[in-house]
Write an enzyme that holds these catalytic residues in place. Structure first.
Site, PDB file in Angstrom:
ATOM      1  N   SER A  49       0.810  -1.216   0.000  1.00 15.21           N
ATOM      2  CA  SER A  49       0.000   0.000   0.000  1.00 15.21           C
ATOM      3  C   SER A  49       0.843   1.266   0.000  1.00 15.21           C
ATOM      4  O   SER A  49       0.447   2.280  -0.579  1.00 15.21           O
ATOM      5  CB  SER A  49      -0.934   0.002   1.222  1.00 15.21           C
ATOM      6  N   HIS A 252      -0.946   5.201   7.196  1.00 15.53           N
ATOM      7  CA  HIS A 252      -0.448   5.430   5.838  1.00 15.53           C
ATOM      8  C   HIS A 252      -0.064   6.901   5.652  1.00 15.53           C
ATOM      9  O   HIS A 252      -0.737   7.780   6.177  1.00 15.53           O
ATOM     10  CB  HIS A 252      -1.494   5.037   4.795  1.00 15.53           C
TER      11      HIS A 252
END
Length: 270
Positions: A49, A252
């Site tokens: 990711s 993230h």
């Protein structure tokens, strides 16, 4: 008088004028010549990711790729041509090898790899331990991550070797992962400290794999990443998502975080 005899003095005068101009230059100066063009890197971004750019805007597909991840930001630099972005959210190192490696070919000259966090399931450790750090689920998650860490180095070394086999002239840049929590937050929260320690252990495995391959002549380099006070709970503008109720952005980088990745990668390239 012939035409040849007339032309000779003119040539002498022209040569003398050029010599005088060169002599007039400052000591050490040289006439300017057109700079050689910098070759455009043929770039492929592999990974999970983080490689896909998750968290930097609206996802484009099921891999949660975005247009503002570090790979896309590097691709926006004129001397880089992002040919392929197969990086995909959730990918382990083995899955990168099985599903993404085929995008690298003999024409590729730059490959970035960000992978390994899913092998440890660091996010899963946090999710299991956040409700109750003494629970059986938490202890099992920590035990699984501890066991998996020893496999990361050999797997990454194998992936680097496989990339090199597909494109011997490609520079291979393996990135680390930042500690998600700022130092103060980790000091105040034992779970945050555990997650940071897991990130550090993961980076050590990745760095060791790169070093092992580089000593055999593979053009590979490891790039550590630190967000410092821009991590979760830090004093500065956050570069990483800190809302555990938002699974897309939590843990993230945001656009600024990926810009830090971009700059760190560009800093090791010629």
């Amino acid at each position: 008088m012939s035409e040849t005899r007339l032309a000779r003095p003119r040539r002498i005068i022209a040569i003398a004028a050029v010599a005088a101009a060169l002599l007039a230059l400052p000591m050490g100066a040289a006439p300017a010549f057109a700079a050689q063009p910098v070759p455009v890197a043929k770039y492929v971004a592999l990974g999970d990711s983080y490689g896909a750019g998750q968290g930097a805007g609206a996802p484009l597909d099921s891999c949660l790729r975005t247009t503002l991840g570090y790979a896309s930001q590097i691709g926006a630099v004129p001397r880089f041509n992002l040919l392929r972005l197969p990086a995909c959210s959730g990918a382990t190192i083995d899955q990168v090898s099985a599903r993404q490696l085929g995008y690298v070919n003999q024409g590729t000259t730059l490959v970035t790899i960000t992978a390994g966090a899913n092998d440890l399931n660091i996010g899963g450790v946090y999710a299991a331990c956040a409700p109750d750090e003494t629970s059986v689920a938490c202890q099992q998650a920590i035990a699984a991550a501890t066991a998996a860490i020893q496999t990361v180095g050999p797997k990454m070394a194998g992936l680097i070797g496989a990339v090199h086999a597909r494109s011997a002239r490609a520079t291979i840049v393996v990135t680390g992962y930042p500690e998600p929590f700022a130092a103060g937050a980790a000091a105040a929260d034992p779970l945050a400290a555990v997650v940071n320690a897991a990130s550090d252990a993961l980076d050590a495995q990745l760095a060791g794999a790169v070093l092992a391959e580089a000593t055999t002549g593979v053009p590979a380099v490891f790039v550590p990443i630190s967000f410092g006070a821009h991590a979760i709970g830090g004093a500065d503008v956050p570069w990483i998502g800190g809302d555990p109720t938002d699974p897309v952005t939590f843990f993230h980088p945001n656009v600024l975080g990926y810009a830090a990745y971009r700059d760190a990668i560009l800093g090791v390239l010629p």
